[in-house]
Design a protein around this motif. Structure first.
Motif, PDB file in Angstrom:
ATOM      1  N   LEU A 350       0.862  -1.186   0.000  1.00 44.35           N
ATOM      2  CA  LEU A 350       0.000   0.000   0.000  1.00 44.35           C
ATOM      3  C   LEU A 350       0.895   1.231   0.000  1.00 44.35           C
ATOM      4  O   LEU A 350       1.641   1.457   0.950  1.00 44.35           O
ATOM      5  CB  LEU A 350      -0.906   0.020   1.231  1.00 44.35           C
ATOM      6  CG  LEU A 350      -1.807  -1.198   1.468  1.00 44.35           C
ATOM      7  CD1 LEU A 350      -2.669  -0.971   2.708  1.00 44.35           C
ATOM      8  CD2 LEU A 350      -2.686  -1.487   0.256  1.00 44.35           C
ATOM      9  N   ASP A 351       0.815   2.015  -1.058  1.00 46.90           N
ATOM     10  CA  ASP A 351       1.754   3.133  -1.214  1.00 46.90           C
ATOM     11  C   ASP A 351       0.984   4.421  -1.478  1.00 46.90           C
ATOM     12  O   ASP A 351       0.458   4.653  -2.565  1.00 46.90           O
ATOM     13  CB  ASP A 351       2.712   2.843  -2.372  1.00 46.90           C
ATOM     14  CG  ASP A 351       3.924   3.763  -2.386  1.00 46.90           C
ATOM     15  OD1 ASP A 351       3.733   4.972  -2.135  1.00 46.90           O
ATOM     16  OD2 ASP A 351       5.040   3.288  -2.651  1.00 46.90           O
ATOM     17  N   ASN A 352       0.906   5.270  -0.455  1.00 42.82           N
ATOM     18  CA  ASN A 352       0.232   6.573  -0.583  1.00 42.82           C
ATOM     19  C   ASN A 352       1.166   7.682  -1.052  1.00 42.82           C
ATOM     20  O   ASN A 352       0.754   8.841  -1.128  1.00 42.82           O
ATOM     21  CB  ASN A 352      -0.371   6.979   0.769  1.00 42.82           C
ATOM     22  CG  ASN A 352      -1.675   6.262   1.072  1.00 42.82           C
ATOM     23  OD1 ASN A 352      -2.523   6.108   0.205  1.00 42.82           O
ATOM     24  ND2 ASN A 352      -1.829   5.809   2.306  1.00 42.82           N
ATOM     25  N   SER A 353       2.406   7.350  -1.370  1.00 43.70           N
ATOM     26  CA  SER A 353       3.395   8.398  -1.625  1.00 43.70           C
ATOM     27  C   SER A 353       3.080   9.233  -2.855  1.00 43.70           C
ATOM     28  O   SER A 353       3.400  10.429  -2.908  1.00 43.70           O
ATOM     29  CB  SER A 353       4.796   7.794  -1.750  1.00 43.70           C
ATOM     30  OG  SER A 353       4.912   6.974  -2.903  1.00 43.70           O
ATOM     31  N   VAL A 354       2.455   8.630  -3.879  1.00 47.73           N
ATOM     32  CA  VAL A 354       2.126   9.405  -5.082  1.00 47.73           C
ATOM     33  C   VAL A 354       1.064  10.455  -4.743  1.00 47.73           C
ATOM     34  O   VAL A 354       1.175  11.627  -5.137  1.00 47.73           O
ATOM     35  CB  VAL A 354       1.659   8.486  -6.213  1.00 47.73           C
ATOM     36  CG1 VAL A 354       1.190   9.305  -7.421  1.00 47.73           C
ATOM     37  CG2 VAL A 354       2.787   7.536  -6.634  1.00 47.73           C
ATOM     38  N   LEU A 355       0.036  10.054  -4.003  1.00 52.65           N
ATOM     39  CA  LEU A 355      -0.972  11.020  -3.578  1.00 52.65           C
ATOM     40  C   LEU A 355      -0.360  12.098  -2.683  1.00 52.65           C
ATOM     41  O   LEU A 355      -0.692  13.285  -2.802  1.00 52.65           O
ATOM     42  CB  LEU A 355      -2.089  10.302  -2.824  1.00 52.65           C
ATOM     43  CG  LEU A 355      -3.103   9.530  -3.660  1.00 52.65           C
ATOM     44  CD1 LEU A 355      -3.993   8.688  -2.754  1.00 52.65           C
ATOM     45  CD2 LEU A 355      -3.940  10.452  -4.522  1.00 52.65           C
ATOM     46  N   GLN A 356       0.531  11.693  -1.804  1.00 52.16           N
ATOM     47  CA  GLN A 356       1.176  12.658  -0.917  1.00 52.16           C
ATOM     48  C   GLN A 356       1.997  13.666  -1.715  1.00 52.16           C
ATOM     49  O   GLN A 356       1.988  14.866  -1.406  1.00 52.16           O
ATOM     50  CB  GLN A 356       2.040  11.921   0.101  1.00 52.16           C
ATOM     51  CG  GLN A 356       1.221  11.130   1.120  1.00 52.16           C
ATOM     52  CD  GLN A 356       2.043  10.134   1.917  1.00 52.16           C
ATOM     53  OE1 GLN A 356       3.209   9.889   1.613  1.00 52.16           O
ATOM     54  NE2 GLN A 356       1.447   9.539   2.938  1.00 52.16           N
ATOM     55  N   ASP A 357       2.671  13.199  -2.754  1.00 56.41           N
ATOM     56  CA  ASP A 357       3.446  14.111  -3.590  1.00 56.41           C
ATOM     57  C   ASP A 357       2.542  15.076  -4.340  1.00 56.41           C
ATOM     58  O   ASP A 357       2.849  16.269  -4.463  1.00 56.41           O
ATOM     59  CB  ASP A 357       4.302  13.322  -4.585  1.00 56.41           C
ATOM     60  CG  ASP A 357       5.499  12.647  -3.935  1.00 56.41           C
ATOM     61  OD1 ASP A 357       5.778  12.947  -2.749  1.00 56.41           O
ATOM     62  OD2 ASP A 357       6.154  11.826  -4.605  1.00 56.41           O
ATOM     63  N   LEU A 358       1.414  14.580  -4.850  1.00 60.70           N
ATOM     64  CA  LEU A 358       0.466  15.459  -5.532  1.00 60.70           C
ATOM     65  C   LEU A 358      -0.077  16.511  -4.579  1.00 60.70           C
ATOM     66  O   LEU A 358      -0.203  17.689  -4.929  1.00 60.70           O
ATOM     67  CB  LEU A 358      -0.686  14.637  -6.117  1.00 60.70           C
ATOM     68  CG  LEU A 358      -0.375  13.786  -7.344  1.00 60.70           C
ATOM     69  CD1 LEU A 358      -1.578  12.909  -7.698  1.00 60.70           C
ATOM     70  CD2 LEU A 358       0.011  14.649  -8.536  1.00 60.70           C
ATOM     71  N   GLU A 359      -0.395  16.082  -3.358  1.00 59.99           N
ATOM     72  CA  GLU A 359      -0.907  17.043  -2.374  1.00 59.99           C
ATOM     73  C   GLU A 359       0.160  18.079  -2.025  1.00 59.99           C
ATOM     74  O   GLU A 359      -0.134  19.281  -1.908  1.00 59.99           O
ATOM     75  CB  GLU A 359      -1.379  16.314  -1.128  1.00 59.99           C
ATOM     76  CG  GLU A 359      -2.032  17.246  -0.113  1.00 59.99           C
ATOM     77  CD  GLU A 359      -2.546  16.520   1.113  1.00 59.99           C
ATOM     78  OE1 GLU A 359      -3.322  17.136   1.854  1.00 59.99           O
ATOM     79  OE2 GLU A 359      -2.161  15.358   1.332  1.00 59.99           O
ATOM     80  N   ALA A 360       1.405  17.623  -1.873  1.00 57.21           N
ATOM     81  CA  ALA A 360       2.490  18.553  -1.527  1.00 57.21           C
ATOM     82  C   ALA A 360       2.719  19.581  -2.630  1.00 57.21           C
ATOM     83  O   ALA A 360       3.118  20.717  -2.359  1.00 57.21           O
ATOM     84  CB  ALA A 360       3.774  17.765  -1.270  1.00 57.21           C
ATOM     85  N   LYS A 361       2.455  19.187  -3.866  1.00 54.80           N
ATOM     86  CA  LYS A 361       2.608  20.110  -4.988  1.00 54.80           C
ATOM     87  C   LYS A 361       1.407  21.039  -5.136  1.00 54.80           C
ATOM     88  O   LYS A 361       1.389  21.891  -6.025  1.00 54.80           O
ATOM     89  CB  LYS A 361       2.818  19.327  -6.283  1.00 54.80           C
ATOM     90  CG  LYS A 361       4.144  18.578  -6.333  1.00 54.80           C
ATOM     91  CD  LYS A 361       4.241  17.716  -7.576  1.00 54.80           C
ATOM     92  CE  LYS A 361       5.574  16.945  -7.590  1.00 54.80           C
ATOM     93  NZ  LYS A 361       5.688  16.048  -8.759  1.00 54.80           N
ATOM     94  N   GLY A 362       0.399  20.864  -4.281  1.00 54.88           N
ATOM     95  CA  GLY A 362      -0.767  21.726  -4.331  1.00 54.88           C
ATOM     96  C   GLY A 362      -1.763  21.324  -5.398  1.00 54.88           C
ATOM     97  O   GLY A 362      -2.598  22.131  -5.812  1.00 54.88           O
ATOM     98  N   TYR A 363      -1.689  20.039  -5.845  1.00 58.28           N
ATOM     99  CA  TYR A 363      -2.578  19.634  -6.935  1.00 58.28           C
ATOM    100  C   TYR A 363      -4.033  19.571  -6.509  1.00 58.28           C
ATOM    101  O   TYR A 363      -4.933  19.832  -7.273  1.00 58.28           O
ATOM    102  CB  TYR A 363      -2.135  18.277  -7.510  1.00 58.28           C
ATOM    103  CG  TYR A 363      -2.872  17.951  -8.778  1.00 58.28           C
ATOM    104  CD1 TYR A 363      -2.614  18.668  -9.945  1.00 58.28           C
ATOM    105  CD2 TYR A 363      -3.864  16.981  -8.804  1.00 58.28           C
ATOM    106  CE1 TYR A 363      -3.310  18.421 -11.103  1.00 58.28           C
ATOM    107  CE2 TYR A 363      -4.570  16.721  -9.962  1.00 58.28           C
ATOM    108  CZ  TYR A 363      -4.291  17.441 -11.111  1.00 58.28           C
ATOM    109  OH  TYR A 363      -4.991  17.199 -12.260  1.00 58.28           O
TER     110      TYR A 363
END
Length: 368
Positions: A350-363
């Protein structure tokens, strides 16, 4: 440590805006190809005029062709169909061939072999694959909880009447099989010995409904709008998993660890398109319902409305982020029948890192 984000996350707003919606080459990307197993048509147009977000995407990769699959024809795929028909993945630079591969076992086999790069499949069933191959990684879920209803022929009025009878699923081991097994276990039955399971094969949910009508099956787990269709043909709901407070595996996007590590920008672009699809499905009911009707080949307005209400976030918002605690509870339920699930390494699969990166970029942002 895995972050958990509340379900209200799904009231999504795109945060970034660019001057143009053009792709990397400066030209408008081609329309999405219709999924295999659904009627061919021109891309639908939303009430906003184009079916696409007003703001240009912030996540763009060089033009890249990828192949992705979905394992069931159900309203649960709505956000992905919307992403395909509205050209949302194309806005991120991806030409996605989004195809139907019936049942989780077959769809995951295609993913592992490299035939596809992404697979949308039921999390309950994917866990059994991940127990054997922890390089299968789940990235994002569009779950709204369990939505299967076990539809049965008229003469079956109680669960005891179903014992020893035939339950039809698209494939043994698929999501519907896993969810129904989980419900039967909770109700005190042994799914492996108390019932006869039959696979409908490539006909998927259509074959399951036909099997009920023809008497080939005595029961079949169906999701909106297919449950309404079966009801029109004389079946009725014996079990509604939405009422059972069971942990939900949902429909998750899965990829291989090698793809995540070697093509992370492509993975990020694909997930961004899913986020767009969830948002547009909720914001544009007319467009969402039109896509649902076309992809399920249904004209029954009540059935389409029911499916839209169930999966658009109107009643319960999907959450996107994978919930480790809920999946752990799901494993605890399933391990009785599948002891091998004890070895699933949740922190790896289970890898939430892609969503976390999108959120960090303000997506996308959460409402206050």
């Amino acid at each position: 440590m895995t972050r958990r984000v509340p379900g209200c996350l799904l009231i999504l707003l795109l945060a970034a805006a660019c001057a143009s919606g053009a792709g990397p080459t400066g030209s408008t990307p081609p329309a999405a190809a219709p999924a295999s197993g659904a009627p061919a048509s021109q891309p639908a147009t939303s009430s906003q005029g184009t079916g696409a977000p007003a703001a240009a995407p912030a996540i763009v990769v060089p033009p890249t062709k990828v192949r992705a699959s979905f394992s069931v024809i159900s309203g649960g795929i709505s956000a992905y169909w919307v992403a395909a028909e509205a050209g949302l993945w194309q806005q991120h630079g991806l030409d996605v061939d989004f195809v139907y591969i019936s049942g989780t076992p077959a769809s995951m086999a295609a993913l592992i072999s490299g035939e596809t790069q992404f697979a949308v499949a039921a999390g309950d069933a994917v866990l059994r694959v991940q127990a054997q191959n922890p390089d299968v990684v789940s990235l994002v879920t569009t779950t709204t909880g369990n939505t299967h209803r076990l539809m049965v022929v008229p003469e079956i009025q109680r669960l005891e009447d179903l014992k020893g009878r035939r339950i039809g699923v698209a494939a043994i081991g698929d999501g519907a099989y896993a969810i129904t097994s989980k419900a039967l276990l909770k109700l005190g039955y042994n799914p492996a010995t108390d019932f006869v399971w039959l696979a409908a094969g490539g006909g998927g949910t259509g074959a399951m409904i036909a099997g009920l009508t023809a008497g080939s099956f005595d029961a079949a787990p169906l999701t909106p709008p297919n449950d309404i269709v079966a009801g029109r043909q004389g079946a009725h709901a014996l079990i509604d998993t939405a009422d059972m407070n069971l942990p939900a595996g949902g429909l998750a996007v899965n990829t291989m660890r090698r793809t995540l590590e070697q093509q992370r920008p492509v993975v990020e672009a694909f997930v961004a398109g899913v986020v767009d699809g969830v948002r547009l499905l909720k914001e544009d009911p007319a467009f969402g319902k039109a896509v649902l009707a076309r992809r399920t080949e249904m004209t029954d307005t009540e059935a389409i409305d029911w499916a839209y209400e169930t999966y658009s976030g109107q009643r319960k918002a999907p959450r996107l982020y994978l919930d480790h605690a809920e999946v752990r509870a799901l494993l605890d339920d399933l391990v009785v029948e599948y002891p091998e699930l004890q070895q699933v390494p949740l922190e790896r699969v289970l890898d939430n890192s892609v969503l976390q990166d999108l959120e960090a970029k303000g997506y996308f942002t959460r409402p206050q």
